[in-house]
Design a protein around this motif. Structure first.
Motif, PDB file in Angstrom:
ATOM      1  N   THR A 123      41.671  35.018  43.743  1.00  0.00           N
ATOM      2  CA  THR A 123      40.704  35.278  42.670  1.00  0.00           C
ATOM      3  C   THR A 123      40.526  34.047  41.795  1.00  0.00           C
ATOM      4  O   THR A 123      39.403  33.730  41.374  1.00  0.00           O
ATOM      5  CB  THR A 123      41.161  36.471  41.819  1.00  0.00           C
ATOM      6  OG1 THR A 123      41.471  37.579  42.663  1.00  0.00           O
ATOM      7  CG2 THR A 123      40.091  36.881  40.824  1.00  0.00           C
ATOM      8  N   LYS A 124      41.620  33.350  41.533  1.00  0.00           N
ATOM      9  CA  LYS A 124      41.541  32.117  40.742  1.00  0.00           C
ATOM     10  C   LYS A 124      40.630  31.087  41.428  1.00  0.00           C
ATOM     11  O   LYS A 124      39.839  30.398  40.763  1.00  0.00           O
ATOM     12  CB  LYS A 124      42.921  31.520  40.524  1.00  0.00           C
ATOM     13  CG  LYS A 124      42.943  30.250  39.671  1.00  0.00           C
ATOM     14  CD  LYS A 124      44.337  29.698  39.521  1.00  0.00           C
ATOM     15  CE  LYS A 124      44.341  28.433  38.662  1.00  0.00           C
ATOM     16  NZ  LYS A 124      43.511  27.341  39.258  1.00  0.00           N
ATOM     17  N   THR A 169      45.793  37.237  43.445  1.00  0.00           N
ATOM     18  CA  THR A 169      45.454  36.623  42.159  1.00  0.00           C
ATOM     19  C   THR A 169      45.120  35.150  42.346  1.00  0.00           C
ATOM     20  O   THR A 169      44.179  34.630  41.729  1.00  0.00           O
ATOM     21  CB  THR A 169      46.611  36.795  41.165  1.00  0.00           C
ATOM     22  OG1 THR A 169      46.965  38.186  41.095  1.00  0.00           O
ATOM     23  CG2 THR A 169      46.212  36.324  39.776  1.00  0.00           C
ATOM     24  N   VAL A 217      37.635  42.144  43.919  1.00  0.00           N
ATOM     25  CA  VAL A 217      38.602  41.601  44.875  1.00  0.00           C
ATOM     26  C   VAL A 217      39.390  42.749  45.491  1.00  0.00           C
ATOM     27  O   VAL A 217      40.132  43.443  44.795  1.00  0.00           O
ATOM     28  CB  VAL A 217      39.565  40.609  44.189  1.00  0.00           C
ATOM     29  CG1 VAL A 217      40.575  40.054  45.188  1.00  0.00           C
ATOM     30  CG2 VAL A 217      38.784  39.473  43.532  1.00  0.00           C
ATOM     31  N   MET A 260      40.041  45.093  40.871  1.00  0.00           N
ATOM     32  CA  MET A 260      40.940  44.761  41.975  1.00  0.00           C
ATOM     33  C   MET A 260      41.547  46.037  42.565  1.00  0.00           C
ATOM     34  O   MET A 260      42.655  46.428  42.200  1.00  0.00           O
ATOM     35  CB  MET A 260      42.028  43.782  41.502  1.00  0.00           C
ATOM     36  CG  MET A 260      41.470  42.487  40.937  1.00  0.00           C
ATOM     37  SD  MET A 260      42.729  41.300  40.387  1.00  0.00           S
ATOM     38  CE  MET A 260      43.338  40.681  41.963  1.00  0.00           C
ATOM     39  N   ILE A 293      36.811  41.922  36.083  1.00  0.00           N
ATOM     40  CA  ILE A 293      37.300  41.812  37.464  1.00  0.00           C
ATOM     41  C   ILE A 293      37.881  43.158  37.882  1.00  0.00           C
ATOM     42  O   ILE A 293      38.734  43.710  37.185  1.00  0.00           O
ATOM     43  CB  ILE A 293      38.388  40.721  37.587  1.00  0.00           C
ATOM     44  CG1 ILE A 293      37.875  39.370  37.065  1.00  0.00           C
ATOM     45  CG2 ILE A 293      38.862  40.583  39.032  1.00  0.00           C
ATOM     46  CD1 ILE A 293      38.951  38.298  36.952  1.00  0.00           C
ATOM     47  N   ALA A 314      41.778  38.284  50.742  1.00  0.00           N
ATOM     48  CA  ALA A 314      42.442  38.290  49.438  1.00  0.00           C
ATOM     49  C   ALA A 314      43.889  38.753  49.500  1.00  0.00           C
ATOM     50  O   ALA A 314      44.732  38.280  48.731  1.00  0.00           O
ATOM     51  CB  ALA A 314      41.656  39.170  48.462  1.00  0.00           C
ATOM     52  N   TYR A 362      33.437  40.062  39.153  1.00  0.00           N
ATOM     53  CA  TYR A 362      34.119  39.762  40.409  1.00  0.00           C
ATOM     54  C   TYR A 362      34.790  41.036  40.923  1.00  0.00           C
ATOM     55  O   TYR A 362      35.343  41.808  40.126  1.00  0.00           O
ATOM     56  CB  TYR A 362      35.208  38.693  40.225  1.00  0.00           C
ATOM     57  CG  TYR A 362      34.738  37.408  39.589  1.00  0.00           C
ATOM     58  CD1 TYR A 362      34.321  36.326  40.364  1.00  0.00           C
ATOM     59  CD2 TYR A 362      34.716  37.265  38.199  1.00  0.00           C
ATOM     60  CE1 TYR A 362      33.891  35.145  39.779  1.00  0.00           C
ATOM     61  CE2 TYR A 362      34.285  36.086  37.593  1.00  0.00           C
ATOM     62  CZ  TYR A 362      33.874  35.029  38.392  1.00  0.00           C
ATOM     63  OH  TYR A 362      33.450  33.864  37.803  1.00  0.00           O
ATOM     64  N   HIS A 420      40.571  30.529  51.013  1.00  0.00           N
ATOM     65  CA  HIS A 420      39.330  30.495  50.230  1.00  0.00           C
ATOM     66  C   HIS A 420      38.394  29.412  50.745  1.00  0.00           C
ATOM     67  O   HIS A 420      37.178  29.622  50.861  1.00  0.00           O
ATOM     68  CB  HIS A 420      39.638  30.270  48.745  1.00  0.00           C
ATOM     69  CG  HIS A 420      38.404  30.306  47.888  1.00  0.00           C
ATOM     70  ND1 HIS A 420      37.612  29.198  47.663  1.00  0.00           N
ATOM     71  CD2 HIS A 420      37.802  31.326  47.223  1.00  0.00           C
ATOM     72  CE1 HIS A 420      36.598  29.527  46.901  1.00  0.00           C
ATOM     73  NE2 HIS A 420      36.678  30.814  46.615  1.00  0.00           N
TER      74      HIS A 420
END
Length: 445
Positions: A215-216, A212, A341, A316, A314, A369, A339, A407
């Motif tokens: 992803t942020k 998470t 992930v 995931m 999103i 991730a 997105y 990231h």
């Protein structure tokens, strides 16, 4: 480097190991350009050495069930690469476990661990034992028999196992208890341990929290946020739990969970009570998610279907490898996904990833991730070595920093001239350079 030639040779040497060959192909295609720009890598045959594990242990596990019947399983430990630190990777207990899956996971673990910047090499292990439906005593007897074969080749400075599918705090406790007795020392060699005997705070949530946070970071690059975002998640174990907790905290809405029987769609989103129920459902030793819809009637259960048909911002995937395929990707794209992930290891097929890239959608691979889990495992190792404990806030802050750093590395090596970030390429190059340079420094060993 001739990628096709290397892959053909590997396929000849390891026929039928599809997951392992898929993982190698993805990395080699990503790093081909930078590899060929650095002739020192070719001279030292870094790729030829990197794609083969240092060693593989395969062993028989004999144990007795509650009815007094002898049961036999296969056990494995793949020690893949220790150029930057002790082998590090989980133990998977699941009927699907085979050498191809463990080699793919161990190979991925090399780069994932390198991305954390912590001194950890790559490894993986497991067995085709199925803990579902087994009593605590049966699981204890299996874990002790497993450790009788493994204890000689692991250690805090050699190889540090952890949990994975089918291996939680209970199983790690039984394994470590036997290891401690056999080794006559209390060195904390496993991670994912119980809090009262050397474990770290937020370790169970770490993979989901870390994904998470990653992803942020992706959202931040687009001046975007979780606020108001619809998030679809697969699975309903610790990983999905961690994702649901942190996404909800950051303002997003998780609307799906899934199991082998199908998926749950909860339009209102998971709240604290529902997330707690999710945990109790998982702890009931039952794979199915359909009871959720009975407890929360506003939710709907869809049997034998996957959650990627639900429109979302999103996606995931958080369950198992190759769970999101090309057809799922087409549906997600048609429904406006923004997105994707991977929280599971190699959760998307190559065809699905290719579609995401063609549509210039931000896609994060699992090795980047989901590195938060092994990141906090590394922090647990540090706490054990220093004989101290950090607070939840301290561990969470370090986790956040690790994911932000990962990231940044992906962005550094994966951004093209148009500003699109190929996170797969970025993660693979960043991880490869760290490991390859260490291998050069250490000589041909």
């Amino acid at each position: 480097m001739n990628v096709k030639e290397i892959l053909n040779n590997l396929e000849t040497r390891h026929p039928g190991e599809h997951e392992y060959l898929q993982a190698v192909r993805e990395v080699l295609e990503s790093i081909e350009e930078i590899y060929n720009q650095n002739p020192q890598y070719e001279a030292a045959k870094i790729i030829e050495r990197l794609v083969e594990p240092d060693r593989i242990y395969t062993f028989r596990i004999s144990w007795m069930d509650d009815a007094g019947n002898v049961q036999v399983n296969l056990g494995y430990r793949v020690q893949f690469n220790n150029a930057i630190g002790p082998y590090k990777g989980g133990i998977r207990l699941h009927p699907s476990v085979n050498l191809s899956i463990l080699k793919f996971l161990g190979f991925e673990q090399i780069f994932k661990n390198a991305l954390t910047t912590l001194p950890m090499g790559g490894g993986k292990g497991g067995s085709d034992f199925n803990p579902k439906g087994k009593s605590d005593n049966e699981i204890m007897r299996f874990c002790q028999a497993f450790m009788l074969e493994l204890w000689r080749v692991i250690g805090p400075n050699t190889d540090v196992p952890a949990g994975d599918i089918g291996t939680g705090g209970r199983e790690i406790g039984f394994m470590y208890g036997m290891y401690k007795k056999l080794q006559f020392e209390n060195s904390g060699v496993f991670t994912g341990k119980g809090l009262n005997w050397g474990g770290s705070l937020i370790r169970p949530e770490a993979t989901g929290f870390g994904a998470t946070y990653f992803t942020k970071e992706m959202l931040d690059t687009k001046n975007d946020s979780f606020k108001g975002k619809i998030v679809t998640v697969s699975g309903f174990g610790n990983v999905a739990w961690g994702v649901a907790l942190k996404v909800t905290e950051l303002g997003g809405k998780v609307v799906t969970i899934s199991g082998p029987d199908g998926y749950i769609y909860d339009e209102k989103g998971l709240d604290a009570d529902k997330i707690n129920y999710l945990l109790s459902l998982r702890a009931s030793n039952n794979d199915i998610v359909s009871p959720y819809a009975e407890v929360f009637p506003e939710a709907k259960f869809y049997a034998d279907r996957k959650p990627w048909e639900v429109p979302c911002d999103i996606a995931m995937p958080s369950a198992i490898q190759n769970e999101l395929d090309e057809e799922d990707a087409k549906i997600l794209i048609a429904n406006g996904v923004k997105y994707i992930v991977e929280v599971s290891n190699m959760g998307c097929t190559p065809e699905a990833i290719e579609l995401f890239h063609q549509n210039k959608l931000p896609f994060a691979p699992g090795k980047a991730a989901n590195a938060g889990g092994v990141g906090v495992s590394g922090l647990e190792m540090s706490q054990n070595a220093m004989k101290m404990n950090w607070t939840k806030e301290e561990v969470d802050a370090k986790l956040h920093q690790i994911m932000s750093s990962i990231h940044s590395a992906c962005s550094k090596y994966g951004t093209d001239h148009e500003g699109y970030i190929d996170y797969v390429k970025g993660a693979n190059i960043a991880g490869f350079i760290k490991v390859a340079d260490a291998m050069l420094d250490l000589g041909v060993v």
